[in-house]
Motif scaffolding. Structure first.
Motif, mmCIF file in Angstrom:
data_model
loop_
_atom_site.group_PDB
_atom_site.id
_atom_site.type_symbol
_atom_site.label_atom_id
_atom_site.label_comp_id
_atom_site.label_asym_id
_atom_site.label_seq_id
_atom_site.Cartn_x
_atom_site.Cartn_y
_atom_site.Cartn_z
ATOM 1 N N GLY A 180 0.810 -1.219 0.000
ATOM 2 C CA GLY A 180 0.000 0.000 0.000
ATOM 3 C C GLY A 180 0.843 1.269 0.000
ATOM 4 O O GLY A 180 2.029 1.264 -0.381
ATOM 5 N N TYR A 181 0.234 2.360 0.488
ATOM 6 C CA TYR A 181 0.868 3.688 0.403
ATOM 7 C C TYR A 181 0.691 4.443 1.708
ATOM 8 O O TYR A 181 -0.283 4.253 2.443
ATOM 9 N N ASN A 182 1.638 5.327 1.965
ATOM 10 C CA ASN A 182 1.532 6.281 3.081
ATOM 11 C C ASN A 182 2.309 7.541 2.669
ATOM 12 O O ASN A 182 3.443 7.754 3.090
ATOM 13 N N LEU A 183 1.680 8.370 1.821
ATOM 14 C CA LEU A 183 2.379 9.495 1.182
ATOM 15 C C LEU A 183 1.730 10.819 1.559
ATOM 16 O O LEU A 183 0.504 10.913 1.708
ATOM 17 N N SER A 184 2.566 11.841 1.667
ATOM 18 C CA SER A 184 2.095 13.203 1.906
ATOM 19 C C SER A 184 2.779 14.138 0.914
ATOM 20 O O SER A 184 3.894 13.858 0.442
ATOM 21 N N ASN A 185 2.111 15.245 0.602
ATOM 22 C CA ASN A 185 2.678 16.293 -0.260
ATOM 23 C C ASN A 185 3.170 15.750 -1.602
ATOM 24 O O ASN A 185 4.283 16.035 -2.050
ATOM 25 N N VAL A 186 2.336 14.963 -2.248
ATOM 26 C CA VAL A 186 2.656 14.418 -3.570
ATOM 27 C C VAL A 186 2.240 15.459 -4.632
ATOM 28 O O VAL A 186 1.076 15.879 -4.671
ATOM 29 N N PHE A 187 3.188 15.863 -5.460
ATOM 30 C CA PHE A 187 2.857 16.828 -6.515
ATOM 31 C C PHE A 187 1.849 16.208 -7.479
ATOM 32 O O PHE A 187 2.027 15.079 -7.948
ATOM 33 N N SER A 188 0.778 16.976 -7.787
ATOM 34 C CA SER A 188 -0.325 16.432 -8.585
ATOM 35 C C SER A 188 -0.837 17.479 -9.569
ATOM 36 O O SER A 188 -0.699 18.697 -9.344
ATOM 37 N N PHE A 189 -1.445 16.986 -10.629
ATOM 38 C CA PHE A 189 -2.052 17.847 -11.653
ATOM 39 C C PHE A 189 -3.484 17.387 -11.904
ATOM 40 O O PHE A 189 -3.764 16.190 -11.936
ATOM 41 N N LYS A 190 -4.364 18.375 -12.118
ATOM 42 C CA LYS A 190 -5.753 18.051 -12.406
ATOM 43 C C LYS A 190 -6.264 18.949 -13.529
ATOM 44 O O LYS A 190 -6.080 20.167 -13.506
#
Length: 579
Positions: free
Chosen positions: A160-170
């Protein structure tokens, strides 16, 4: 997925229809918009893990947008819930298994620009939103265990995942139908991309993903003996999704206090607070819009109510004009435009959400407008403070103006007329230009462009005199050449202490001795004309150089065109340095 593609295609077709039917409808300006929504998200987890798929899930979001006009800025917040799905075969005979599947939550928050298009009816609006921001991604642990064996054995696993402050585009397209001015329903679609989404490394197992190989014999599944296949290194893969949503849109229009009625209202025309009056200045014959036109709005007694100058599109807007009868007057470079008017009756049609009152005033003068610029010769450097003289070729009249800080000047010139133009500025020598309006049609052209160049004069610097032509093998100064020589006369009268060498040059055709003699006679006659205009003979030296100072390769024995030879046939002058 096919259903999703069909829905997306429908949305795109509807968007295209909305854009196709859009007109230049005036958009409301400077308003805030709130759009809560609910939707369904279709994820794609590119973690390259066999036997684990990911289900779609709910998307709860809200958009905060501020529109200046068709362009704006906005912010989005999304809460997305997905769940992993183990696809490891479960028809394992007598083997008993347990499955743990933890859901995945994604929180996205981003900001970015907006653009909008409104349909001709004003009911439909299409918005295009772009967002850049950060996301947190939590959960997704999946574990399928064989509890028949002792100890229990892992069959399928992802940490699984445990991520913070992931750069994203929408990127998002939203279609809104307004039931009223400030409330509507919307539907839309989005694409969301998360970058550098590194998987967890499970501390107890020491891996990120793995599975136990199995045999598949005509649907009968048996577990292979041996160790499971595992991936110890976490995959730094991307996560993306597409989604569909529906929601509501609530607009909060900016209000202001009207100085006429003292009430708050949206910044559009109203019957009590006054109307917006847009005036366009145009040429009557060409239809060309006219920048820099002075426009005044006056009451019926001639008192000025408002005044302004048209912008680069020939338009001026007077805001909050109180209901009354008005006169519209304009003036362009000193010429008065045809007068317009506004009646009280026209204010009754001025309702909210309209463009107000639209008026056109026309420039009906049949003269051309000569727009010129004085520059330093062979450069684009403008010259300010140049006195520019315009002389009519057949009338005894001469006009004068001075260039502004951009080197620009304006003259009004007649149809079917010819003019000469020259400049005058200390320490500069001006060329003389000719313009003929018979080459222009006033029904298609109003502005005539012309550049006048001046050369800074220094001693021993050669300056050519244009249009000094002699008949073949002749040395008589023609009348049209005297116009150019008069420039030198004027220059020498302006600076009475300077001395000048006037030189004449030929091409290489003919013998050297003949060309030298011919050029000397031409120089002598040109100098004699200048002396006849009141210049002291001691201030001018005539010199014929024949063919000894050619400007190109056309020497004796070299075959050249007449145009190439013509470059060498010239008259020049230079100010002689004091001895």
């Amino acid at each position: 997925m096919k259903t999703v593609l069909k829905i997306l295609s429908t949305v795109l077709i509807f968007t295209f229809v909305t854009i196709s039917n859009a007109q230049n409808v005036p958009l409301e300006r400077n308003y805030f918009q709130l759009s809560p929504r609910i939707g369904y998200d279709f994820p794609s987890y590119n973690n390259d893990t066999p036997y684990i798929d990911y289900k779609g899930g709910i998307d709860l979001g809200i958009s905060f947008d501020y529109y200046f006009n068709w362009f704006g800025l906005g912010a989005d917040f999304d809460f997305i819930k997905n769940k992993p799905k183990s696809t490891y075969p479960t028809n394992l005979g007598t083997i008993n298994t347990t499955l743990i599947e933890n859901g995945i939550t994604r929180l996205f928050y981003g900001i970015g620009p907006n653009a909008q298009i409104r349909s001709s009816s004003g009911k439909f609006k299409t918005e295009f939103n772009t967002r850049f921001g950060l996301a947190s991604i939590k959960g997704g642990r999946t574990l399928l265990t064989n509890i028949t064996s002792s100890p229990p054995k892992m069959l399928n696993f992802h940490a699984g995942y445990n991520l913070s402050n992931v750069f994203s585009f929408k990127g998002q397209v939203k279609l809104t139908y307004f039931l009223s001015k400030n409330f509507g329903f919307n539907v839309g679609t989005y694409y969301l991309k998360h970058f550098n989404t590194k998987e967890l490394l499970d501390p107890s197992l020491g891996i990120s993903a793995g599975y136990q190989p199995f045999n598949d014999d005509e649907g009968h599944i048996t577990i292979k003996e041996g160790n499971p296949k595992v991936r110890a290194e976490p995959c730094n893969c991307g996560i993306s999704s597409i989604g569909l949503f529906a929601g509501v849109t609530i607009k909060f229009n900016k209000t202001k206090v009207c100085p006429v009625c003292g009430k708050e209202h949206t910044p559009f025309c109203c019957s009590t607070c006054g109307c917006s009056v847009t005036i366009t200045a145009k040429d009557k014959y060409t239809g060309e819009t006219l920048p820099n036109t002075d426009v005044v709005l006056a009451d019926i007694n001639g008192n000025i109510v408002q005044s302004a100058t048209t912008n680069s599109y020939g338009v001026v807007v007077f805001k909050e004009v109180k209901e009354d009868n008005y006169l519209i007057r304009g003036k362009l470079y000193g010429v008065t435009l045809e007068e317009g008017s506004i009646t009280k009756e026209e204010f009754k049609n001025c309702k909210q959400n309209t463009e107000g009152i639209q008026k056109v005033i026309e420039y009906a003068d049949r003269n051309f407008i000569l727009q010129g610029q004085a520059v330093v010769c062979n450069t684009n450097k403008p010259l300010s403070g140049v006195s520019v003289f315009l002389k009519h070729s057949s009338k005894a009249e001469e006009k004068r103006t001075v260039t502004d800080n951009k080197g620009e000047y304006i003259f009004h010139i007649n149809e079917n007329a010819t003019y000469t133009i020259r400049g005058k500025k200390d320490n500069y020598f001006s060329q003389i230009e000719t313009v003929s309006t018979s080459n222009y049609n006033r029904n298609t052209t109003l502005f005539v462009k012309l550049e006048v160049c001046l050369t800074y004069v220094e001693c021993n610097t050669t300056i050519p005199l244009k249009n000094i032509h002699f008949a073949l093998d002749k040395d008589i100064v023609r009348e049209n050449a005297k116009i150019e020589l008069n420039k030198l006369v004027d220059f020498m009268k302006t600076y009475p202490l300077i001395k000048v060498e006037l030189s004449s040059h030929t091409d290489s055709q003919g013998s050297d001795a003949y060309n030298e003699d011919l050029s000397q006679r031409r120089a002598n006659n040109s100098a004699a004309y200048i002396i006849s205009q009141g210049i002291n003979p001691n201030r001018i030296v005539a010199k014929g150089y024949g063919e000894y100072r050619l400007l190109n390769h056309c020497a004796n024995g070299v075959k050249c065109s007449d145009a190439e030879h013509e470059v060498n046939r010239r008259t020049e002058f230079k100010v002689l340095c004091p001895e």
